[in-house]
Scaffold this motif. Structure first.
Motif, PDB file in Angstrom:
ATOM      1  N   GLN A 112      61.007  13.104  87.388  1.00 40.18           N
ATOM      2  CA  GLN A 112      61.037  12.477  86.058  1.00 40.18           C
ATOM      3  C   GLN A 112      59.993  13.113  85.143  1.00 40.18           C
ATOM      4  N   THR A 113      58.821  13.361  85.695  1.00 39.82           N
ATOM      5  CA  THR A 113      57.724  13.930  84.916  1.00 39.82           C
ATOM      6  C   THR A 113      58.028  15.357  84.486  1.00 39.82           C
ATOM      7  N   GLU A 114      58.453  16.205  85.439  1.00 41.33           N
ATOM      8  CA  GLU A 114      58.741  17.598  85.071  1.00 41.33           C
ATOM      9  C   GLU A 114      59.915  17.672  84.113  1.00 41.33           C
ATOM     10  N   SER A 115      60.866  16.800  84.241  1.00 44.17           N
ATOM     11  CA  SER A 115      62.015  16.770  83.342  1.00 44.17           C
ATOM     12  C   SER A 115      61.568  16.434  81.915  1.00 44.17           C
ATOM     13  N   ALA A 116      60.637  15.497  81.791  1.00 46.31           N
ATOM     14  CA  ALA A 116      60.112  15.123  80.470  1.00 46.31           C
ATOM     15  C   ALA A 116      59.367  16.297  79.828  1.00 46.31           C
ATOM     16  N   ILE A 117      58.608  17.031  80.635  1.00 46.74           N
ATOM     17  CA  ILE A 117      57.867  18.192  80.122  1.00 46.74           C
ATOM     18  C   ILE A 117      58.835  19.288  79.681  1.00 46.74           C
ATOM     19  N   ILE A 118      59.846  19.559  80.497  1.00 44.05           N
ATOM     20  CA  ILE A 118      60.840  20.581  80.156  1.00 44.05           C
ATOM     21  C   ILE A 118      61.571  20.209  78.865  1.00 44.05           C
ATOM     22  N   LYS A 119      61.875  18.932  78.706  1.00 47.54           N
ATOM     23  CA  LYS A 119      62.552  18.479  77.475  1.00 47.54           C
ATOM     24  C   LYS A 119      61.647  18.692  76.257  1.00 47.54           C
ATOM     25  N   GLU A 120      60.350  18.398  76.391  1.00 42.75           N
ATOM     26  CA  GLU A 120      59.410  18.643  75.295  1.00 42.75           C
ATOM     27  C   GLU A 120      59.378  20.123  74.930  1.00 42.75           C
ATOM     28  N   LEU A 121      59.339  20.975  75.951  1.00 34.74           N
ATOM     29  CA  LEU A 121      59.310  22.415  75.705  1.00 34.74           C
ATOM     30  C   LEU A 121      60.592  22.897  75.036  1.00 34.74           C
ATOM     31  N   GLU A 122      61.717  22.369  75.477  1.00 38.03           N
ATOM     32  CA  GLU A 122      62.988  22.750  74.876  1.00 38.03           C
ATOM     33  C   GLU A 122      63.037  22.339  73.401  1.00 38.03           C
ATOM     34  N   ASN A 123      62.594  21.142  73.099  1.00 37.21           N
ATOM     35  CA  ASN A 123      62.554  20.677  71.703  1.00 37.21           C
ATOM     36  C   ASN A 123      61.603  21.525  70.870  1.00 37.21           C
ATOM     37  N   THR A 124      60.464  21.858  71.445  1.00 37.43           N
ATOM     38  CA  THR A 124      59.459  22.642  70.727  1.00 37.43           C
ATOM     39  C   THR A 124      59.960  24.055  70.463  1.00 37.43           C
ATOM     40  N   MET A 125      60.422  24.726  71.505  1.00 37.36           N
ATOM     41  CA  MET A 125      60.875  26.113  71.350  1.00 37.36           C
ATOM     42  C   MET A 125      62.056  26.196  70.381  1.00 37.36           C
TER      43      MET A 125
ATOM     44  N   LEU B  99      46.832  15.599  62.922  1.00 43.63           N
ATOM     45  CA  LEU B  99      47.352  15.298  61.588  1.00 43.63           C
ATOM     46  C   LEU B  99      48.567  14.377  61.651  1.00 43.63           C
ATOM     47  N   ASP B 100      49.241  14.358  62.799  1.00 40.61           N
ATOM     48  CA  ASP B 100      50.398  13.487  63.053  1.00 40.61           C
ATOM     49  C   ASP B 100      51.451  13.589  61.948  1.00 40.61           C
ATOM     50  N   ARG B 101      51.925  14.816  61.714  1.00 42.83           N
ATOM     51  CA  ARG B 101      52.974  15.060  60.717  1.00 42.83           C
ATOM     52  C   ARG B 101      54.310  14.544  61.245  1.00 42.83           C
ATOM     53  N   PRO B 102      55.207  14.122  60.372  1.00 42.42           N
ATOM     54  CA  PRO B 102      56.494  13.585  60.824  1.00 42.42           C
ATOM     55  C   PRO B 102      57.395  14.625  61.493  1.00 42.42           C
ATOM     56  N   ASP B 103      57.186  15.915  61.217  1.00 44.81           N
ATOM     57  CA  ASP B 103      58.036  16.948  61.805  1.00 44.81           C
ATOM     58  C   ASP B 103      57.460  17.553  63.080  1.00 44.81           C
ATOM     59  N   GLU B 104      56.447  16.927  63.630  1.00 48.70           N
ATOM     60  CA  GLU B 104      55.839  17.428  64.863  1.00 48.70           C
ATOM     61  C   GLU B 104      56.586  16.914  66.092  1.00 48.70           C
ATOM     62  N   VAL B 105      56.641  17.769  67.112  1.00 43.77           N
ATOM     63  CA  VAL B 105      57.202  17.361  68.397  1.00 43.77           C
ATOM     64  C   VAL B 105      56.109  16.597  69.137  1.00 43.77           C
ATOM     65  N   HIS B 106      56.364  15.336  69.393  1.00 41.27           N
ATOM     66  CA  HIS B 106      55.365  14.513  70.076  1.00 41.27           C
ATOM     67  C   HIS B 106      55.387  14.789  71.568  1.00 41.27           C
ATOM     68  N   SER B 107      54.246  14.570  72.202  1.00 41.55           N
ATOM     69  CA  SER B 107      54.104  14.914  73.605  1.00 41.55           C
ATOM     70  C   SER B 107      53.515  13.767  74.411  1.00 41.55           C
TER      71      SER B 107
END
Length: 185
Positions: A5-18, A135-143
């Motif tokens: 579950q944890t690694e899947s969440a990290i991979i999803k964050e990376l996919e959204n970011t990239m 800065l917590d901008r609205p277009d930032e990918v949260h982690s």
């Protein structure tokens, strides 16, 4: 505590970011790298570790790369590129080095998350990794990850993406790259 579950969440964050990085900005950075006689890198902390890995990968492609401060670092000139890794764009050491590089006529590229940082005064190109900042901008990918882990991970993947883009563009035979790999191991 669940590993998958944890690694899947990290991979999803990376996919959204990239997927949120502007391709045109990356292409501009690749062009700067290809034009430069030498490519220098500066950053601090874990960002520096990611930059060191990028410098090594580009060296495998035959590009002359240097980490600012290494003992064999040559002089930077107006034919060179400095790549600054700084999420905030406000860290004093990278900011000072960018200013100094510009004074020698070198091109400066900033890879960061804050498009309105003081670094922009000294940069020719900016690649935004739009991750969560103070800065917590609205277009930032949260982690969900601690500190700036997502930035450092995305920075490393961006470097490998750039390297593969260059390999494909130049139709480089991957097997021939081993000639640039360290052999005193």
């Amino acid at each position: 505590m669940d590993y998958y579950q944890t690694e899947s969440a990290i991979i999803k964050e990376l996919e959204n970011t990239m997927g949120s990085i502007a391709a045109d900005d990356v292409l501009a950075l690749v062009e700067h790298i290809q034009r430069a006689e030498k490519v220098f890198f500066v950053g601090v902390g874990r960002v520096l570790l990611s930059l060191e890995a990028i410098a090594k990968r580009l060296a495998h492609l035959g590009i002359k790369t240097y980490i600012v401060g290494q003992i064999t670092e040559p002089a930077i000139t107006n034919n060179d590129l400095l790549i600054v890794g700084s999420g905030s764009g406000e860290s004093m050491f990278p900011l000072g080095i960018a200013k100094k590089a510009r004074s020698f006529g070198a091109a400066v590229a900033h890879i960061g998350s804050n498009p309105s940082s003081p670094m922009r005064e000294y940069t020719d190109t900016f690649v935004r990794i739009p991750v969560q900042t103070k800065l917590d901008r609205p277009d930032e990918v949260h982690s969900i990850q601690p500190m700036t882990s997502l930035f450092e991970q995305a920075l490393l993947l961006l470097g490998d993406t750039i390297a593969l883009m260059m390999v494909r563009e130049k139709n480089i035979d991957m097997h021939n790259l081993w000639q640039f790999h360290a052999n005193l191991e």
